[in-house]
Design an enzyme around this catalytic site. Structure first.
Site, PDB file in Angstrom:
ATOM      1  N   ILE A 127       0.735  -1.170  -0.099  1.00 59.46           N
ATOM      2  CA  ILE A 127      -0.024   0.254   0.135  1.00 59.46           C
ATOM      3  C   ILE A 127       0.768   1.378   0.005  1.00 59.46           C
ATOM      4  CG2 ILE A 127      -0.303  -0.058   2.636  1.00 59.46           C
ATOM      5  CD1 ILE A 127      -3.317   1.088   1.982  1.00 59.46           C
ATOM      6  N   GLY A 135       5.009  12.413   5.059  1.00 54.42           N
ATOM      7  CA  GLY A 135       5.187  11.713   6.142  1.00 54.42           C
ATOM      8  C   GLY A 135       3.724  11.041   6.597  1.00 54.42           C
ATOM      9  N   ILE A 161       7.966   2.228   1.060  1.00 57.75           N
ATOM     10  CA  ILE A 161       6.805   1.398   0.776  1.00 57.75           C
ATOM     11  C   ILE A 161       7.288  -0.179   1.047  1.00 57.75           C
ATOM     12  CG2 ILE A 161       5.148   0.603  -0.945  1.00 57.75           C
ATOM     13  CD1 ILE A 161       5.121   3.599   0.098  1.00 57.75           C
ATOM     14  N   PRO A 246      -6.719   1.451  12.327  1.00 57.54           N
ATOM     15  CA  PRO A 246      -6.925   0.622  13.324  1.00 57.54           C
ATOM     16  C   PRO A 246      -6.237  -0.735  13.243  1.00 57.54           C
ATOM     17  CG  PRO A 246      -8.991   1.787  13.392  1.00 57.54           C
ATOM     18  CD  PRO A 246      -8.072   2.088  12.206  1.00 57.54           C
ATOM     19  N   GLU A 248      -4.011  -2.004  10.942  1.00 57.48           N
ATOM     20  CA  GLU A 248      -2.863  -1.404  10.911  1.00 57.48           C
ATOM     21  C   GLU A 248      -2.107  -1.201  12.054  1.00 57.48           C
ATOM     22  OE1 GLU A 248       0.494   1.430   8.441  1.00 57.48           O
ATOM     23  OE2 GLU A 248      -1.400   1.474   7.875  1.00 57.48           O
ATOM     24  N   GLN A 342      21.313  -4.932  26.987  1.00 53.95           N
ATOM     25  CA  GLN A 342      22.484  -4.822  27.871  1.00 53.95           C
ATOM     26  C   GLN A 342      22.834  -5.948  28.512  1.00 53.95           C
ATOM     27  OE1 GLN A 342      23.599  -1.688  28.067  1.00 53.95           O
ATOM     28  NE2 GLN A 342      24.824  -1.961  29.849  1.00 53.95           N
ATOM     29  N   LEU A 343      21.744  -6.874  28.741  1.00 52.97           N
ATOM     30  CA  LEU A 343      22.218  -8.267  29.481  1.00 52.97           C
ATOM     31  C   LEU A 343      23.128  -9.093  28.744  1.00 52.97           C
ATOM     32  CD1 LEU A 343      18.758  -8.896  31.219  1.00 52.97           C
ATOM     33  CD2 LEU A 343      20.960  -7.875  32.405  1.00 52.97           C
ATOM     34  N   ASN A 372       4.504   7.725  16.983  1.00 51.78           N
ATOM     35  CA  ASN A 372       3.911   7.952  18.323  1.00 51.78           C
ATOM     36  C   ASN A 372       3.510   9.175  18.876  1.00 51.78           C
ATOM     37  OD1 ASN A 372       4.330   5.246  18.363  1.00 51.78           O
ATOM     38  ND2 ASN A 372       5.779   5.382  20.079  1.00 51.78           N
TER      39      ASN A 372
END
Length: 385
Positions: A127, A135, A161, A246, A248, A342-343, A372
């Site tokens: 898509i 953006g 894409i 929603p 996606e 980190q571990l 976000n």
């Protein structure tokens, strides 16, 4: 590891059997090839066809169009089973999104023509939303589709894409009327084979998700039949996008959960075997506390993801909640990848260990599907009523 939470009401025996079959197939056909696909920058087309033969991509497609005829939960299972094996390269999540646009808004002729091929892996879908400079702002797309007799002529370009190098069927977000803003946006399906004026750019070099072919696409007077318009009328594209986004965004939350489960399992194995200062790394309190935190966050996310899948199956997953699961899931994913790497110490920085790849793969989850920051804005709008 399992997608299902103990209280998930949407889960049936069929979902569990589907998950077991999907897991066996992916263990045999996906896991041994992950590194090769990462090196090649693309998943083999042969794998798509094998996945089609097993019914892995057909769970939510109606039976009359080559599918199983189940709900969206089956697609959720496939996405989780893939990502819980440490893979983010196979672009099935986008394939699922494409099939649901066609299922929800396509004509009977479009469904009969494309859904069986998408289910079988004969066709790979993409898509084309994002453009250079736009953006997450889908209202600002500049790609146009102008009428020319019984066809549209598409002009413009797209970027980032997924499945862009391999896609046979691309749903293009374009302006059929440049004067109407969001009401001038339409979705038009392009079959790429033999399409004059259609060109794929280079396979983009990315920080992570390197096995997933991601491309620039260019359209120069690309002629597409008017019958390839998705929906009965022009100008419904923005509405269609908002209704399908929603799913996606939920897929991003599901992918986050799968990757988290894999990362925690790999980290537990490593710290149980690795020794430092005369004892297992697992025996240090810091290790145990960090893993306890990671596991708790994973279980909170699992409950949230399962709640969202249940809402989706009932037709009740709203935009704000989908934004929450995308935002929260991707943030937690990145937090846990940081702690797990980190571990591993210095070995966590070596690409021969999957945790390094998962760490790189995770970062884009906070960007695509709407950043976000955009998710937080959508959530905030639901509060400001």
């Amino acid at each position: 590891m399992s997608l299902f939470s103990s209280t998930a009401a949407w889960v049936t025996d069929e979902h569990r059997m589907f998950a077991e079959a999907a897991g066996r197939f992916l263990d045999d056909e996906l896991v041994p090839n992950i590194e090769t696909w990462v090196d090649n920058g693309v998943v083999d087309r042969d794998f798509w066809r094998k996945a089609g033969e097993t019914g892995l991509m057909a769970g939510a497609i109606p039976e009359e169009f080559g599918g199983v005829g189940g709900g969206m939960g089956f697609d959720a299972v496939t996405i989780y089973e893939q990502t819980s094996r440490g893979d983010a390269g196979w672009g099935y999540g986008i394939q699922s999104i494409v099939t649901h646009y066609i299922t929800a808004y396509g004509s009977e002729e479009q469904k009969a023509k494309w859904l069986p091929k998408l289910a079988s892996g004969e066709m790979v879908g993409a898509i084309a939303m994002t453009e250079p400079g736009t953006g997450s702002d889908l209202q600002a797309v500049r790609t146009t589709a102008e009428k020319d007799g019984n066809s549209y002529r598409i002009n413009g370009s797209k970027i980032f894409i997924t499945n862009g190098q391999t896609a046979d069927l691309i749903i293009v977000v374009a302006k059929t009327d440049k004067t109407l803003g969001s009401k001038g946006v339409s979705l038009i399906a392009l079959e790429t084979e033999g399409a004059e004026g259609f060109r794929r750019g280079r396979n983009l070099k990315k920080l992570g998700m390197k096995a997933n072919d991601t491309a620039e696409l260019f359209f120069e007077d690309v002629k597409v039949p008017m019958t390839n318009l998705i929906g009965a009328e022009e100008g419904h594209g923005f509405y269609q996008l908002m209704k399908q986004l929603p799913w996606e965004r939920l897929t991003i939350g599901i992918m986050a959960l799968g990757a988290i489960d894999f990362a925690i399992a790999e980290t537990v194995k490593y710290v149980q075997e690795r020794k430092a200062f005369g004892q297992r790394v697992m025996d240090f309190q810091n290790t145990r506390f960090k893993l306890a935190e990671c596991k708790t966050k994973a279980e909170v996310l699992r409950s949230f993801v399962n709640d969202c899948i249940g809402r989706l199956e009932a037709g009740q997953l709203d935009a704000a909640t989908a934004s929450m699961v995308k935002y929260y899931g991707s943030e937690v994913q990145n937090e846990i990848m940081h702690e797990c790497l980190q571990l591993f110490g210095g070995y966590g920085f070596m690409m021969e260990y999957p945790i390094a790849r998962l760490y790189a793969d995770a970062r884009v989850q906070m960007i695509y599907g709407g950043t976000n920051e955009v998710m937080k804005e959508l959530i905030a709008r639901s509060l400001d009523v």
